[in-house]
Design a protein around this motif. Structure first.
Motif, PDB file in Angstrom:
ATOM      1  N   GLN A 151       0.418  17.561  21.456  1.00 50.39           N
ATOM      2  CA  GLN A 151       0.754  18.623  20.505  1.00 50.39           C
ATOM      3  C   GLN A 151       1.462  17.993  19.304  1.00 50.39           C
ATOM      4  N   PHE A 152       1.034  18.372  18.117  1.00 52.46           N
ATOM      5  CA  PHE A 152       1.643  17.875  16.887  1.00 52.46           C
ATOM      6  C   PHE A 152       2.197  19.042  16.081  1.00 52.46           C
ATOM      7  N   ASP A 153       3.315  18.777  15.421  1.00 49.37           N
ATOM      8  CA  ASP A 153       3.879  19.750  14.487  1.00 49.37           C
ATOM      9  C   ASP A 153       3.230  19.599  13.122  1.00 49.37           C
ATOM     10  N   LEU A 154       2.824  18.374  12.807  1.00 52.67           N
ATOM     11  CA  LEU A 154       2.308  18.059  11.477  1.00 52.67           C
ATOM     12  C   LEU A 154       1.249  16.974  11.582  1.00 52.67           C
ATOM     13  N   ILE A 155       0.179  17.154  10.837  1.00 52.94           N
ATOM     14  CA  ILE A 155      -0.801  16.084  10.649  1.00 52.94           C
ATOM     15  C   ILE A 155      -0.778  15.743   9.168  1.00 52.94           C
ATOM     16  N   TRP A 156      -0.387  14.504   8.876  1.00 57.84           N
ATOM     17  CA  TRP A 156      -0.304  14.004   7.504  1.00 57.84           C
ATOM     18  C   TRP A 156      -1.522  13.125   7.275  1.00 57.84           C
ATOM     19  N   ILE A 157      -2.368  13.513   6.325  1.00 54.17           N
ATOM     20  CA  ILE A 157      -3.577  12.753   6.017  1.00 54.17           C
ATOM     21  C   ILE A 157      -3.454  12.249   4.590  1.00 54.17           C
ATOM     22  N   ASP A 158      -3.348  10.943   4.455  1.00 51.01           N
ATOM     23  CA  ASP A 158      -3.166  10.313   3.154  1.00 51.01           C
ATOM     24  C   ASP A 158      -4.523   9.884   2.610  1.00 51.01           C
ATOM     25  N   LYS A 159      -4.926  10.452   1.497  1.00 53.92           N
ATOM     26  CA  LYS A 159      -6.231  10.222   0.850  1.00 53.92           C
ATOM     27  C   LYS A 159      -7.381  10.511   1.817  1.00 53.92           C
ATOM     28  N   PRO A 160      -7.619  11.791   2.079  1.00 51.31           N
ATOM     29  CA  PRO A 160      -8.549  12.208   3.136  1.00 51.31           C
ATOM     30  C   PRO A 160     -10.023  12.210   2.743  1.00 51.31           C
ATOM     31  N   VAL A 161     -10.526  11.141   2.150  1.00 57.31           N
ATOM     32  CA  VAL A 161     -11.906  11.167   1.645  1.00 57.31           C
ATOM     33  C   VAL A 161     -12.965  11.221   2.739  1.00 57.31           C
ATOM     34  N   VAL A 162     -12.664  10.745   3.950  1.00 59.29           N
ATOM     35  CA  VAL A 162     -13.680  10.765   5.013  1.00 59.29           C
ATOM     36  C   VAL A 162     -13.459  11.888   6.021  1.00 59.29           C
ATOM     37  N   ASN A 165       0.842  -1.179   0.000  1.00 56.48           N
ATOM     38  CA  ASN A 165       0.000   0.000   0.000  1.00 56.48           C
ATOM     39  C   ASN A 165       0.888   1.244   0.000  1.00 56.48           C
ATOM     40  N   THR A 166       0.700   2.149  -0.954  1.00 54.33           N
ATOM     41  CA  THR A 166       1.547   3.343  -1.022  1.00 54.33           C
ATOM     42  C   THR A 166       1.325   4.281   0.169  1.00 54.33           C
ATOM     43  N   SER A 167       0.133   4.276   0.749  1.00 54.88           N
ATOM     44  CA  SER A 167      -0.118   5.059   1.958  1.00 54.88           C
ATOM     45  C   SER A 167       0.764   4.548   3.100  1.00 54.88           C
ATOM     46  N   LEU A 168       0.860   3.242   3.219  1.00 53.95           N
ATOM     47  CA  LEU A 168       1.733   2.639   4.234  1.00 53.95           C
ATOM     48  C   LEU A 168       3.193   2.987   3.962  1.00 53.95           C
ATOM     49  N   HIS A 169       3.599   2.970   2.706  1.00 54.31           N
ATOM     50  CA  HIS A 169       4.985   3.296   2.361  1.00 54.31           C
ATOM     51  C   HIS A 169       5.323   4.734   2.754  1.00 54.31           C
ATOM     52  N   ARG A 170       4.412   5.675   2.489  1.00 54.79           N
ATOM     53  CA  ARG A 170       4.646   7.065   2.891  1.00 54.79           C
ATOM     54  C   ARG A 170       4.714   7.185   4.416  1.00 54.79           C
ATOM     55  N   HIS A 171       3.860   6.450   5.110  1.00 61.46           N
ATOM     56  CA  HIS A 171       3.880   6.452   6.575  1.00 61.46           C
ATOM     57  C   HIS A 171       5.231   5.928   7.091  1.00 61.46           C
ATOM     58  N   GLN A 172       5.751   4.884   6.479  1.00 62.43           N
ATOM     59  CA  GLN A 172       7.030   4.320   6.912  1.00 62.43           C
ATOM     60  C   GLN A 172       8.180   5.315   6.719  1.00 62.43           C
ATOM     61  N   ILE A 173       8.128   6.100   5.653  1.00 57.58           N
ATOM     62  CA  ILE A 173       9.141   7.136   5.444  1.00 57.58           C
ATOM     63  C   ILE A 173       9.020   8.205   6.527  1.00 57.58           C
ATOM     64  N   LEU A 174       7.792   8.604   6.848  1.00 64.29           N
ATOM     65  CA  LEU A 174       7.592   9.582   7.922  1.00 64.29           C
ATOM     66  C   LEU A 174       8.126   9.050   9.252  1.00 64.29           C
ATOM     67  N   GLU A 175       7.950   7.757   9.494  1.00 65.98           N
ATOM     68  CA  GLU A 175       8.484   7.153  10.721  1.00 65.98           C
ATOM     69  C   GLU A 175      10.000   7.299  10.791  1.00 65.98           C
ATOM     70  N   GLN A 176      10.658   7.171   9.656  1.00 67.78           N
ATOM     71  CA  GLN A 176      12.109   7.291   9.617  1.00 67.78           C
ATOM     72  C   GLN A 176      12.572   8.736   9.834  1.00 67.78           C
ATOM     73  N   LEU A 177      11.758   9.692   9.420  1.00 67.25           N
ATOM     74  CA  LEU A 177      12.138  11.101   9.499  1.00 67.25           C
ATOM     75  C   LEU A 177      11.794  11.768  10.823  1.00 67.25           C
ATOM     76  N   ALA A 178      10.717  11.342  11.441  1.00 67.60           N
ATOM     77  CA  ALA A 178      10.172  12.059  12.593  1.00 67.60           C
ATOM     78  C   ALA A 178      10.754  11.579  13.915  1.00 67.60           C
ATOM     79  N   ASN A 179      10.677  12.451  14.903  1.00 69.45           N
ATOM     80  CA  ASN A 179      11.052  12.098  16.266  1.00 69.45           C
ATOM     81  C   ASN A 179      10.029  11.117  16.843  1.00 69.45           C
ATOM     82  N   SER A 180       8.759  11.440  16.644  1.00 68.78           N
ATOM     83  CA  SER A 180       7.693  10.545  17.088  1.00 68.78           C
ATOM     84  C   SER A 180       6.519  10.668  16.125  1.00 68.78           C
ATOM     85  N   ILE A 181       5.807   9.579  15.986  1.00 71.89           N
ATOM     86  CA  ILE A 181       4.681   9.552  15.055  1.00 71.89           C
ATOM     87  C   ILE A 181       3.565   8.709  15.659  1.00 71.89           C
ATOM     88  N   ARG A 182       2.352   9.210  15.537  1.00 76.37           N
ATOM     89  CA  ARG A 182       1.173   8.480  16.000  1.00 76.37           C
ATOM     90  C   ARG A 182       0.342   8.112  14.772  1.00 76.37           C
TER      91      ARG A 182
END
Length: 124
Positions: free
Chosen positions: A82-93, A19-36
């Motif tokens: 507190q979040f610095d960034l909210i990344w929403i992948d394909k935000p249809v809902v 899933n490309t959404s999962l792939h983008r999330h995994q890259i964010l995990e590598q870049l960020a200090n913490s990710i939820r």
């Protein structure tokens, strides 16, 4: 601010390994200090979801059903951390009122809504 200092809320479909959404999330995990993560993956498409999809395919656009309470989950996370960034992948809902509430609660938080689909295509 360095990427490694970022605290990110990542919203997307993470259930399928190819899933490309999962792939983008995994890259964010590598870049960020913490990710939820908030997983939007629908375990089973409801008849209502299929109905809305077919109506939108023929030009009648109705709001997608939020059967997994993604909007509620976003607001719960934003109310607790507190979040610095909210990344929403394909935000249809994701509802506009949810995003307005996020900005009200965390005005310095950046929101990225990533959608690869062509918005000018009437079927999207």
């Amino acid at each position: 601010m360095e990427c490694s200092d970022l605290h990110i809320l990542s919203v997307g479909s993470f259930g399928n390994k190819s899933n490309t959404s999962l792939h983008r999330h995994q890259i964010l995990e590598q870049l960020a200090n913490s990710i939820r993560p908030i997983d939007c993956e629908q375990k089973q498409a409801s008849i209502w979801f299929k109905f809305i999809y077919h109506l939108s395919y023929h030009g009648l656009h109705l709001p997608w059903p939020d059967v997994s309470d993604i909007n509620k989950q976003i607001l719960e996370h934003v109310g607790k951390e507190q979040f610095d960034l909210i990344w929403i992948d394909k935000p249809v809902v994701i509802r506009a009122r949810t995003l307005r509430k996020v900005k009200e609660l965390q005005p310095n938080c950046k929101i990225v809504a990533y959608m690869i689909d062509d918005f000018l295509n009437p079927y999207h």
